[in-house]
Motif scaffolding. Structure first.
Motif, PDB file in Angstrom:
ATOM      1  N   SER A 130       0.847  -1.196   0.000  1.00  0.00           N
ATOM      2  CA  SER A 130       0.000   0.000   0.000  1.00  0.00           C
ATOM      3  C   SER A 130       0.878   1.238   0.000  1.00  0.00           C
ATOM      4  CB  SER A 130      -0.910   0.010   1.231  1.00  0.00           C
ATOM      5  OG  SER A 130      -0.138   0.194   2.412  1.00  0.00           O
ATOM      6  N   ILE A 131       0.291   2.364  -0.377  1.00  0.00           N
ATOM      7  CA  ILE A 131       1.042   3.618  -0.355  1.00  0.00           C
ATOM      8  C   ILE A 131       1.554   3.898   1.053  1.00  0.00           C
ATOM      9  CG2 ILE A 131       0.724   6.133  -0.501  1.00  0.00           C
ATOM     10  CD1 ILE A 131      -0.863   5.671  -3.053  1.00  0.00           C
ATOM     11  N   GLU A 132       0.749   3.599   2.054  1.00  0.00           N
ATOM     12  CA  GLU A 132       1.181   3.793   3.445  1.00  0.00           C
ATOM     13  C   GLU A 132       2.414   2.950   3.755  1.00  0.00           C
ATOM     14  OE1 GLU A 132      -0.723   3.647   7.961  1.00  0.00           O
ATOM     15  OE2 GLU A 132      -1.574   2.395   6.374  1.00  0.00           O
ATOM     16  N   GLU A 133       2.421   1.700   3.317  1.00  0.00           N
ATOM     17  CA  GLU A 133       3.552   0.809   3.593  1.00  0.00           C
ATOM     18  C   GLU A 133       4.812   1.257   2.862  1.00  0.00           C
ATOM     19  OE1 GLU A 133       1.207  -3.417   4.352  1.00  0.00           O
ATOM     20  OE2 GLU A 133       1.515  -2.694   2.290  1.00  0.00           O
ATOM     21  N   VAL A 134       4.649   1.760   1.636  1.00  0.00           N
ATOM     22  CA  VAL A 134       5.815   2.266   0.908  1.00  0.00           C
ATOM     23  C   VAL A 134       6.427   3.442   1.654  1.00  0.00           C
ATOM     24  CG1 VAL A 134       6.679   3.213  -1.258  1.00  0.00           C
ATOM     25  CG2 VAL A 134       4.858   1.491  -1.303  1.00  0.00           C
ATOM     26  N   TYR A 135       5.583   4.358   2.106  1.00  0.00           N
ATOM     27  CA  TYR A 135       6.102   5.521   2.835  1.00  0.00           C
ATOM     28  C   TYR A 135       6.719   5.131   4.166  1.00  0.00           C
ATOM     29  CZ  TYR A 135       4.565   9.180  -0.348  1.00  0.00           C
ATOM     30  OH  TYR A 135       4.437  10.021  -1.435  1.00  0.00           O
ATOM     31  N   GLU A 136       6.195   4.110   4.811  1.00  0.00           N
ATOM     32  CA  GLU A 136       6.800   3.647   6.060  1.00  0.00           C
ATOM     33  C   GLU A 136       8.245   3.225   5.825  1.00  0.00           C
ATOM     34  OE1 GLU A 136       4.292   0.536   7.461  1.00  0.00           O
ATOM     35  OE2 GLU A 136       2.828   1.884   8.402  1.00  0.00           O
ATOM     36  N   TRP A 188      -9.081  29.240 -10.100  1.00  0.00           N
ATOM     37  CA  TRP A 188      -9.121  28.542  -8.819  1.00  0.00           C
ATOM     38  C   TRP A 188      -9.596  27.115  -9.017  1.00  0.00           C
ATOM     39  CZ3 TRP A 188      -7.224  29.956  -4.188  1.00  0.00           C
ATOM     40  CH2 TRP A 188      -6.845  31.299  -4.035  1.00  0.00           C
ATOM     41  N   HIS A 189      -8.874  26.181  -8.380  1.00  0.00           N
ATOM     42  CA  HIS A 189      -9.183  24.761  -8.500  1.00  0.00           C
ATOM     43  C   HIS A 189      -9.479  24.177  -7.125  1.00  0.00           C
ATOM     44  CE1 HIS A 189      -7.693  24.846 -12.642  1.00  0.00           C
ATOM     45  NE2 HIS A 189      -6.612  25.469 -12.187  1.00  0.00           N
ATOM     46  N   ASP A 190     -10.461  23.296  -7.053  1.00  0.00           N
ATOM     47  CA  ASP A 190     -10.744  22.538  -5.838  1.00  0.00           C
ATOM     48  C   ASP A 190      -9.899  21.276  -5.847  1.00  0.00           C
ATOM     49  OD1 ASP A 190     -12.736  24.286  -4.789  1.00  0.00           O
ATOM     50  OD2 ASP A 190     -14.160  23.472  -6.256  1.00  0.00           O
ATOM     51  N   LYS A 191      -9.048  21.118  -4.841  1.00  0.00           N
ATOM     52  CA  LYS A 191      -8.177  19.953  -4.810  1.00  0.00           C
ATOM     53  C   LYS A 191      -8.943  18.710  -4.397  1.00  0.00           C
ATOM     54  CE  LYS A 191      -5.049  19.058  -1.760  1.00  0.00           C
ATOM     55  NZ  LYS A 191      -5.490  17.661  -1.453  1.00  0.00           N
ATOM     56  N   ILE A 192      -8.400  17.557  -4.751  1.00  0.00           N
ATOM     57  CA  ILE A 192      -8.919  16.287  -4.266  1.00  0.00           C
ATOM     58  C   ILE A 192      -7.857  15.659  -3.362  1.00  0.00           C
ATOM     59  CG2 ILE A 192     -10.266  15.909  -6.367  1.00  0.00           C
ATOM     60  CD1 ILE A 192      -8.151  13.564  -6.890  1.00  0.00           C
ATOM     61  N   ARG A 193      -8.263  14.698  -2.566  1.00  0.00           N
ATOM     62  CA  ARG A 193      -7.300  13.904  -1.810  1.00  0.00           C
ATOM     63  C   ARG A 193      -6.844  12.755  -2.706  1.00  0.00           C
ATOM     64  NH1 ARG A 193      -9.107  12.427   3.995  1.00  0.00           N
ATOM     65  NH2 ARG A 193     -10.722  11.289   2.873  1.00  0.00           N
ATOM     66  N   LEU A 194      -5.561  12.621  -2.874  1.00  0.00           N
ATOM     67  CA  LEU A 194      -5.019  11.640  -3.799  1.00  0.00           C
ATOM     68  C   LEU A 194      -5.354  10.222  -3.329  1.00  0.00           C
ATOM     69  CD1 LEU A 194      -3.340  12.056  -6.372  1.00  0.00           C
ATOM     70  CD2 LEU A 194      -1.298  11.549  -5.034  1.00  0.00           C
ATOM     71  N   PRO A 195      -5.797   9.348  -4.238  1.00  0.00           N
ATOM     72  CA  PRO A 195      -6.134   7.971  -3.861  1.00  0.00           C
ATOM     73  C   PRO A 195      -4.971   7.280  -3.153  1.00  0.00           C
ATOM     74  CG  PRO A 195      -6.817   8.421  -6.114  1.00  0.00           C
ATOM     75  CD  PRO A 195      -6.010   9.599  -5.673  1.00  0.00           C
ATOM     76  N   GLY A 196      -5.270   6.606  -2.047  1.00  0.00           N
ATOM     77  CA  GLY A 196      -4.263   5.898  -1.277  1.00  0.00           C
ATOM     78  C   GLY A 196      -3.704   6.689  -0.112  1.00  0.00           C
ATOM     79  N   TYR A 197      -4.056   7.977  -0.038  1.00  0.00           N
ATOM     80  CA  TYR A 197      -3.526   8.836   1.021  1.00  0.00           C
ATOM     81  C   TYR A 197      -4.569   9.117   2.110  1.00  0.00           C
ATOM     82  CZ  TYR A 197       0.625   9.748  -1.828  1.00  0.00           C
ATOM     83  OH  TYR A 197       1.784   9.618  -2.542  1.00  0.00           O
ATOM     84  N   GLU A 198      -5.681   8.406   2.074  1.00  0.00           N
ATOM     85  CA  GLU A 198      -6.760   8.662   3.040  1.00  0.00           C
ATOM     86  C   GLU A 198      -6.356   8.335   4.475  1.00  0.00           C
ATOM     87  OE1 GLU A 198      -8.358   7.412  -0.970  1.00  0.00           O
ATOM     88  OE2 GLU A 198      -6.919   6.567   0.481  1.00  0.00           O
ATOM     89  N   VAL A 199      -5.363   7.480   4.641  1.00  0.00           N
ATOM     90  CA  VAL A 199      -4.997   7.014   5.989  1.00  0.00           C
ATOM     91  C   VAL A 199      -4.122   8.009   6.741  1.00  0.00           C
ATOM     92  CG1 VAL A 199      -5.172   4.595   5.333  1.00  0.00           C
ATOM     93  CG2 VAL A 199      -2.980   5.779   5.081  1.00  0.00           C
ATOM     94  N   PHE A 200      -3.626   9.027   6.049  1.00  0.00           N
ATOM     95  CA  PHE A 200      -2.676   9.945   6.671  1.00  0.00           C
ATOM     96  C   PHE A 200      -3.383  11.156   7.273  1.00  0.00           C
ATOM     97  CE2 PHE A 200      -0.200   7.927   3.185  1.00  0.00           C
ATOM     98  CZ  PHE A 200       0.805   7.343   3.937  1.00  0.00           C
TER      99      PHE A 200
END
Length: 570
Positions: A169-175, A252-264
């Protein structure tokens, strides 16, 4: 990801990220165990970095990491793949994945080899281990930014690890990235140490990359927010069929939360980013160059602002250089004219600047050059950019240092080559003549640490004098308006200051590999690109949801039994 134990062919003629002396014994086609037995930790470090150089031999890095953004443009033939969003089974993107994966394998294996050495000084051994941990973290960081979830190899296959791994997962890669950088910062010597070798990464490099990792997580995991980017289409077709240029618009743009980063937790990671960037600033290992001209002087290679650079050797060996200077600045031909190069930054990038004296657009771009030569008359035709320099053509002034006075016969640059070409690429040995040159690619600079600090501080506290002070270090270096003066005239909010910092990053790090990843991590990549539609040279900038992450190479999907499908949409 199938990893093989690759025997190394190491020699001083190869580009390396860390230098080695030329009087060392040269090993050819030897095993890592042989090098370890002889205590050759320097060759093991250099060999681990070598896959990064492969990305530059034939332009894979530029194609994969530079073309796909809002500012890069050029002739259609050069942009028909990565520059227009055609990523699947692209050679450059496949190489990006493969070569960074090889760098991870080598960093793991060579760490194992160096770690068991007992015949080298402890300080040198620890520093080598720190470099290898830094390299692994960098390669993993690049992979997760471009491809999302990727396999993680904590140890090498030579230590018994499986040759195939499932996607983490993205979280595990960053760990794993964070763990490697935390170890690296304890092992690497500071730049101020008497034993530090110029051209190598140092303690500040690990801390700075850790700050960037934290800021990336902080922005990518932010659930919502607004960001302004000056952009949109560069031209419009009139009712009579003619075309008119358009200035960049504040959108002006509304940002999104990037997929896989919801846990941070966005705020927590921005707190960590501010803290780590603050450490780098307080430690005093790094210093900004006094001017853009000084920063990119050939004599300033590996100067104290550079935290991590690809090391190249002077031209003469065709395997040791690359063509970036030719591509992004141009090159001199035998008849005394300058080739236009192949790629430019769109006029919208330059039009962001409201300071005409900012060094990044005075010294920083090519303004005037001889483009054509009439052999019968012996007369050169000179071209200029940008169009607003026409005032100097009319008055025959010489407004920029090092540039001769404009002449009334000078012609505006036109077509696919209308745009900025950057003087930073003149930081090479000798004349740029169309052969491979020794431009050191700047992966990270101290300027980025200052902007990370300001970004993190703003997300935590809103605009502060502390953040202004960090950016004003760059303002003074670049001869641009002090940010505090801008604030006095038009007070910043958190959103407008966020947008200002992102714009400042676009100005400072033009063609340094940051723009696409900045748009991605801020969750505004799609709307920024889609606001352009087609650029001035007919290159498609529109993107879809699938473009948030690049596709894994088909060989990875077909060969790895743990991976059954590619990234969404591919």
């Amino acid at each position: 990801m199938k990893i093989r134990n690759i025997l190394m062919t190491l020699g001083f003629s190869s580009m390396m990220v860390a230098s080695c002396s030329l009087d060392e014994e040269v090993y050819t086609f030897v095993s890592g165990e042989d090098l370890a037995a002889d205590g050759e930790y320097e060759l093991l470090v250099n060999g681990a970095y070598q896959p990064l150089t492969w990305l530059f031999e034939w332009g894979s890095y530029a194609s994969a990491c530079l073309y796909d953004c809002d500012y890069q443009t050029g002739p259609g033939w050069a942009f028909k793949e990565t520059g227009t969003g055609n990523f699947y089974n692209n050679g450059s993107i496949n190489n990006l994945f493969a070569y960074y994966s090889t760098a991870i394998h080598r960093a793991n294996y060579h760490y194992y080899l160096v770690n068991k050495m007992s015949n080298v000084p402890e300080k040198d051994k620890n520093n080598a281990l720190g470099e290898l941990r830094f390299l692994k973290a960098w390669a993993e960081f690049e992979l997760v930014r471009y491809f999302g979830p990727v396999p993680v190899f904590k140890t090498s296959i030579n230590e018994g690890n499986d040759t195939y791994q499932p996607r983490a997962s993205i979280e595990e890669v960053y760990e794993d990235i964070i763990a490697n950088l935390k170890e690296a910062e304890t092992l690497l010597m500071p730049r101020t140490d008497a034993s530090y070798q110029k051209g190598h990464v140092c303690r500040a490099s690990a801390k700075s990359l850790l700050a960037l990792v934290y800021a990336t997580i902080g922005s990518a995991s932010m659930e919502s927010g607004r960001v302004m980017v000056k952009g949109g289409p560069g031209k419009v077709t009139n009712p009579d069929g003619t075309e008119s240029a358009l200035m960049p618009q504040e959108i002006w743009h509304d940002k999104i939360r990037l997929p896989g980063y919801e846990v941070f937790d966005s705020q927590e990671y921005y707190r960590l980013a501010r803290e780590k960037a603050g450490e780098v600033i307080s430690d005093g290992e790094c210093v900004l160059a006094p001017s853009q001209k000084d920063l990119w002087a050939p004599s300033n290679k590996n100067g104290s602002e550079f935290l991590f650079c690809l090391q190249t050797y002077p031209d003469g060996d065709n395997l040791s250089g690359h063509y970036l200077s030719e591509d992004f600045y141009g090159y001199w031909k035998e008849d005394g004219t300058m080739s236009k190069g192949y790629y430019t930054y769109r006029d919208h990038w330059l039009q962001m600047f409201d300071d005409w004296d900012d060094e990044r657009i005075t010294w920083g771009i090519l303004h005037r050059y001889p483009g054509d030569y009439n052999s019968e008359t012996g007369v050169y035709t000179w071209y200029y950019y940008p169009l607003r320099d026409s005032v100097y053509v009319k008055s025959e002034e010489a407004p920029y240092e090092g540039i001769e006075a404009y002449q009334k016969t000078d012609q505006p640059t036109y077509g696919a080559y209308f745009g900025s070409r950057f003087s930073k690429f003149t930081a090479v040995t000798g004349v740029i003549d169309g052969t491979r040159k020794d431009y050191n690619w700047p992966y990270m600079r101290y300027a980025e640490v200052l902007l990370i600090y300001a970004e993190a501080d703003n997300e935590l506290n809103g605009p502060t004098q502390d953040a202004f002070a960090k950016i004003e270090m760059l303002n003074r270096r670049n001869n641009s308006t002090l940010v505090s003066k801008r604030h006095e005239k038009n007070p910043f909010t958190k959103e407008t200051f966020r947008s200002f910092i992102l714009e400042e990053r676009a100005k400072e790090f033009a063609l340094e590999g940051n723009r696409r990843t900045d748009l991605i991590r801020w969750g505004i990549y799609l709307p920024v690109m889609n606001a352009i539609g087609m650029d001035e040279n007919g290159n498609l900038k529109r993107r879809e949801e699938k473009h948030w992450f690049m596709p894994l190479p088909p060989d990875e999907i077909n060969g790895n039994p743990y991976i059954e499908k590619n990234n969404p949409g591919w």
